[in-house]
Design a protein around this motif. Structure first.
Motif, PDB file in Angstrom:
ATOM      1  N   ILE A 159      -8.434 -18.537   4.560  1.00  0.00           N
ATOM      2  CA  ILE A 159      -7.178 -18.554   3.812  1.00  0.00           C
ATOM      3  C   ILE A 159      -5.991 -18.347   4.750  1.00  0.00           C
ATOM      4  CG2 ILE A 159      -5.824 -17.145   2.223  1.00  0.00           C
ATOM      5  CD1 ILE A 159      -7.481 -19.030   0.742  1.00  0.00           C
ATOM      6  N   ILE A 212     -19.708  -9.132 -11.811  1.00  0.00           N
ATOM      7  CA  ILE A 212     -19.180  -7.801 -11.486  1.00  0.00           C
ATOM      8  C   ILE A 212     -17.909  -7.919 -10.661  1.00  0.00           C
ATOM      9  CG2 ILE A 212     -20.381  -7.243  -9.318  1.00  0.00           C
ATOM     10  CD1 ILE A 212     -20.987  -4.521 -10.921  1.00  0.00           C
ATOM     11  N   LEU A 213     -17.789  -8.989  -9.862  1.00  0.00           N
ATOM     12  CA  LEU A 213     -16.540  -9.167  -9.128  1.00  0.00           C
ATOM     13  C   LEU A 213     -15.416  -9.557 -10.073  1.00  0.00           C
ATOM     14  CD1 LEU A 213     -17.636 -10.744  -5.777  1.00  0.00           C
ATOM     15  CD2 LEU A 213     -16.706  -8.506  -6.202  1.00  0.00           C
ATOM     16  N   LEU A 271      -5.526 -13.430  -1.697  1.00  0.00           N
ATOM     17  CA  LEU A 271      -5.712 -14.875  -1.859  1.00  0.00           C
ATOM     18  C   LEU A 271      -7.124 -15.309  -1.488  1.00  0.00           C
ATOM     19  CD1 LEU A 271      -2.393 -16.407  -0.507  1.00  0.00           C
ATOM     20  CD2 LEU A 271      -3.151 -16.227  -2.859  1.00  0.00           C
ATOM     21  N   SER A 272      -7.798 -14.506  -0.655  1.00  0.00           N
ATOM     22  CA  SER A 272      -9.136 -14.914  -0.220  1.00  0.00           C
ATOM     23  C   SER A 272     -10.178 -14.673  -1.301  1.00  0.00           C
ATOM     24  CB  SER A 272      -9.527 -14.156   1.040  1.00  0.00           C
ATOM     25  OG  SER A 272      -9.813 -12.819   0.737  1.00  0.00           O
ATOM     26  N   ILE A 288      -1.086  -8.929   5.135  1.00  0.00           N
ATOM     27  CA  ILE A 288      -2.528  -8.683   5.152  1.00  0.00           C
ATOM     28  C   ILE A 288      -3.055  -8.537   3.725  1.00  0.00           C
ATOM     29  CG2 ILE A 288      -4.264  -6.970   5.776  1.00  0.00           C
ATOM     30  CD1 ILE A 288      -2.691  -6.499   8.332  1.00  0.00           C
ATOM     31  N   GLU A 289      -2.316  -7.775   2.921  1.00  0.00           N
ATOM     32  CA  GLU A 289      -2.747  -7.575   1.537  1.00  0.00           C
ATOM     33  C   GLU A 289      -2.741  -8.893   0.766  1.00  0.00           C
ATOM     34  OE1 GLU A 289      -3.821  -4.919  -0.202  1.00  0.00           O
ATOM     35  OE2 GLU A 289      -3.941  -3.827   1.672  1.00  0.00           O
ATOM     36  N   HIS A 325      -5.124  -0.296  -8.652  1.00  0.00           N
ATOM     37  CA  HIS A 325      -5.551   0.431  -7.445  1.00  0.00           C
ATOM     38  C   HIS A 325      -7.030   0.225  -7.207  1.00  0.00           C
ATOM     39  CE1 HIS A 325      -7.449   3.402  -9.983  1.00  0.00           C
ATOM     40  NE2 HIS A 325      -6.330   3.542 -10.627  1.00  0.00           N
ATOM     41  N   LEU A 344     -14.312  -6.404 -11.354  1.00  0.00           N
ATOM     42  CA  LEU A 344     -13.575  -5.659 -10.335  1.00  0.00           C
ATOM     43  C   LEU A 344     -12.140  -6.165 -10.226  1.00  0.00           C
ATOM     44  CD1 LEU A 344     -15.207  -3.545  -8.764  1.00  0.00           C
ATOM     45  CD2 LEU A 344     -15.017  -5.019  -6.777  1.00  0.00           C
ATOM     46  N   TYR A 345     -11.964  -7.492 -10.256  1.00  0.00           N
ATOM     47  CA  TYR A 345     -10.627  -8.051 -10.144  1.00  0.00           C
ATOM     48  C   TYR A 345      -9.802  -7.709 -11.378  1.00  0.00           C
ATOM     49  CZ  TYR A 345     -12.719 -10.687  -6.335  1.00  0.00           C
ATOM     50  OH  TYR A 345     -13.360 -11.040  -5.189  1.00  0.00           O
ATOM     51  N   PRO A 398       0.829  -1.195   0.000  1.00  0.00           N
ATOM     52  CA  PRO A 398       0.000   0.000   0.000  1.00  0.00           C
ATOM     53  C   PRO A 398       0.870   1.253   0.000  1.00  0.00           C
ATOM     54  CG  PRO A 398      -0.238  -1.228   2.060  1.00  0.00           C
ATOM     55  CD  PRO A 398       0.658  -2.006   1.197  1.00  0.00           C
ATOM     56  N   SER A 399       0.455   2.255  -0.745  1.00  0.00           N
ATOM     57  CA  SER A 399       1.267   3.463  -0.861  1.00  0.00           C
ATOM     58  C   SER A 399       0.977   4.395   0.310  1.00  0.00           C
ATOM     59  CB  SER A 399       0.962   4.166  -2.184  1.00  0.00           C
ATOM     60  OG  SER A 399      -0.411   4.462  -2.258  1.00  0.00           O
ATOM     61  N   VAL A 421      -3.751 -11.788  11.547  1.00  0.00           N
ATOM     62  CA  VAL A 421      -3.553 -11.248  10.187  1.00  0.00           C
ATOM     63  C   VAL A 421      -4.789 -11.507   9.333  1.00  0.00           C
ATOM     64  CG1 VAL A 421      -2.157 -11.442   8.107  1.00  0.00           C
ATOM     65  CG2 VAL A 421      -1.059 -11.508  10.325  1.00  0.00           C
ATOM     66  N   ALA A 467     -13.801 -15.679   4.349  1.00  0.00           N
ATOM     67  CA  ALA A 467     -12.852 -16.201   3.372  1.00  0.00           C
ATOM     68  C   ALA A 467     -11.428 -15.834   3.742  1.00  0.00           C
ATOM     69  CB  ALA A 467     -13.205 -15.666   1.982  1.00  0.00           C
ATOM     70  N   ILE A 479      -3.021 -11.978   1.992  1.00  0.00           N
ATOM     71  CA  ILE A 479      -4.126 -12.827   2.443  1.00  0.00           C
ATOM     72  C   ILE A 479      -5.437 -12.337   1.848  1.00  0.00           C
ATOM     73  CG2 ILE A 479      -5.478 -13.520   4.462  1.00  0.00           C
ATOM     74  CD1 ILE A 479      -2.923 -14.918   4.487  1.00  0.00           C
ATOM     75  N   SER A 480      -5.599 -11.011   1.851  1.00  0.00           N
ATOM     76  CA  SER A 480      -6.821 -10.437   1.305  1.00  0.00           C
ATOM     77  C   SER A 480      -6.968 -10.783  -0.180  1.00  0.00           C
ATOM     78  CB  SER A 480      -6.795  -8.924   1.519  1.00  0.00           C
ATOM     79  OG  SER A 480      -7.735  -8.288   0.731  1.00  0.00           O
ATOM     80  N   ALA A 514      -7.223  -8.866   7.538  1.00  0.00           N
ATOM     81  CA  ALA A 514      -7.453  -8.963   6.093  1.00  0.00           C
ATOM     82  C   ALA A 514      -8.942  -9.046   5.795  1.00  0.00           C
ATOM     83  CB  ALA A 514      -6.724 -10.183   5.522  1.00  0.00           C
ATOM     84  N   ASN A 522     -11.065  -6.556   3.529  1.00  0.00           N
ATOM     85  CA  ASN A 522     -11.992  -6.966   2.465  1.00  0.00           C
ATOM     86  C   ASN A 522     -13.321  -6.264   2.615  1.00  0.00           C
ATOM     87  OD1 ASN A 522     -10.271  -8.650   1.182  1.00  0.00           O
ATOM     88  ND2 ASN A 522     -11.154 -10.550   1.982  1.00  0.00           N
ATOM     89  N   GLY A 539      -3.869   2.162  -1.349  1.00  0.00           N
ATOM     90  CA  GLY A 539      -3.279   0.896  -1.765  1.00  0.00           C
ATOM     91  C   GLY A 539      -3.768   0.292  -3.017  1.00  0.00           C
TER      92      GLY A 539
END
Lengths: 250, 100
Positions: free
Chosen positions: B56, A237-238, A167-168, A161-162, A250, A241-242, A147-148, B81, B52, A164-165, B85, B89, B100
């Motif tokens: 993970i 829509i997801l 990968l989820s 954290i990013e 961003h 988004l991805y 994150p900037s 963590v 989720a 994991i977020s 996360a 989300n 970010g």
């Protein structure tokens, strides 16, 4: 007591389809439903676009509405570059939509109620969007996880954290669709089984009382129709988004 | 002459009345429908988003433990963590600008 029982999960069991040929190659009823969904999409489009009228008739305007709906979704979410991914998003949307809708009919199989199917779709989207990210930005795409505007000493905490977020994503994408479809079908089955139970245990009185679960099922049918459309929309829509994240970072 | 002015004044009043009656109503109805759709879409997403991330995180921690024979420490480390996360989300899904 030998009477009717509620078998809520039996409807999701895989059997073989297409007769003896299907048994030989393990062609399941789920595959049958997938082929059916694809066939319906192709048939609807072939029928709708047969006349190519300037003022569309019913079938043609249905097809055009679907097309424009997904097209707008792509352009609004991803931006002008989104048109490159329009075929993918449209395929995913129509396939899931038809799978959900066909699954609502009696004797039809809802293949989106299997996590194996939804996870495969979600993993494909995940791998594809990650690939698009690396293709467009090279190794700079890894900056997506940094994150900037944060002090450096926080980075060891924030980067996991990013990650994991990120990968989820496939998990939430697949579980959402699978859980919604499975829950709806289970509820239908439970209420319908309850009607049989009532009639078997209380006779005529029970038969009258089973109007209550019947009306609940009718209401559920409307809800399930909404959920079927909404889940296909959310999945599409997801995906957009991805892809937006992969293209714009961003 | 006077009749013409009356007529234009009437047209003006009619237009104003029509705008007052129909304009805002239609707009709110439309925005209500779209915001309701967004709300339902969000409600469908939020619950799963949080779980989720947690799942993970635990799976990753468990896998790393297996790899490094440090059971169960990395998994325990990954649980907070995963919680954070999941919250991240949530924030992202609900449209909060999070950098970010």
């Amino acid at each position: 007591m030998a009477g009717p029982t509620i078998d809520a999960l039996g409807q999701f069991s895989l059997t073989t389809g297409l007769g003896s040929l299907g048994r030989a190659v393990n062609f399941t009823n789920s595959n049958e439903a997938m082929l059916g969904a694809a066939a319906v999409i192709v048939a609807v489009f072939a029928l709708g676009l047969k006349s190519k009228a300037l003022v569309p008739g019913r079938a043609q305007s249905l097809v055009e509405m679907l097309y424009e709906f997904v097209r707008n979704m792509c352009v609004d979410t991803i931006g002008e570059e989104g048109l490159r991914f329009f075929p993918l998003v449209f395929t995913i949307f129509s396939f899931i939509l038809l799978g959900n809708l066909l699954g609502l009919f009696p004797y039809f199989f809802a293949f989106t109620s299997h996590i194996a199917v939804t996870l495969t779709l979600a993993l494909f989207v995940f791998v594809f969007s990650t690939g698009v990210g690396f293709y467009t930005h090279g190794f700079k795409f890894l900056k997506f996880f940094v994150p900037s505007g944060v002090p450096t000493w926080l980075l060891p905490l924030l980067v996991p954290i990013e990650i994991i977020s990120y990968l989820s994503r496939p998990v939430s994408l697949s579980v959402r669709l699978f859980a919604n479809m499975t829950a709806g079908h289970v509820m239908w089955e439970v209420f319908a089984g309850f009607m049989l139970l009532l009639t078997a245990s209380f006779g005529v009185l029970g038969a009258f009382a089973s109007v209550v679960p019947l009306s609940l099922n009718v209401a559920l049918a409307a809800l399930e129709l909404l959920v079927a459309g909404l889940q296909a929309y959310v999945f599409a829509i997801l995906t957009c988004l991805y892809l937006h994240d992969a293209v714009h970072m961003h | 002459m006077s009749e013409g002015r009356d007529k234009s004044a009437f047209e003006e009043r009619l237009k104003a009345a029509e705008d007052a009656a129909a304009g805002p109503k239609r707009e709110t109805a439309e925005s209500d429908a779209s915001s309701a759709r967004r709300a339902i879409e969000l409600a469908m997403r939020l619950g799963v988003e949080m779980v989720a991330a947690m799942v993970i995180a635990v799976v990753v921690g468990w896998g790393l433990d297996k790899l490094f024979h440090t059971s169960p420490w990395l998994m325990i480390l990954m649980v907070p963590v995963g919680m954070v996360a999941g919250l991240r989300n949530l924030l992202r899904a609900s449209g909060g600008k999070t950098g970010g």
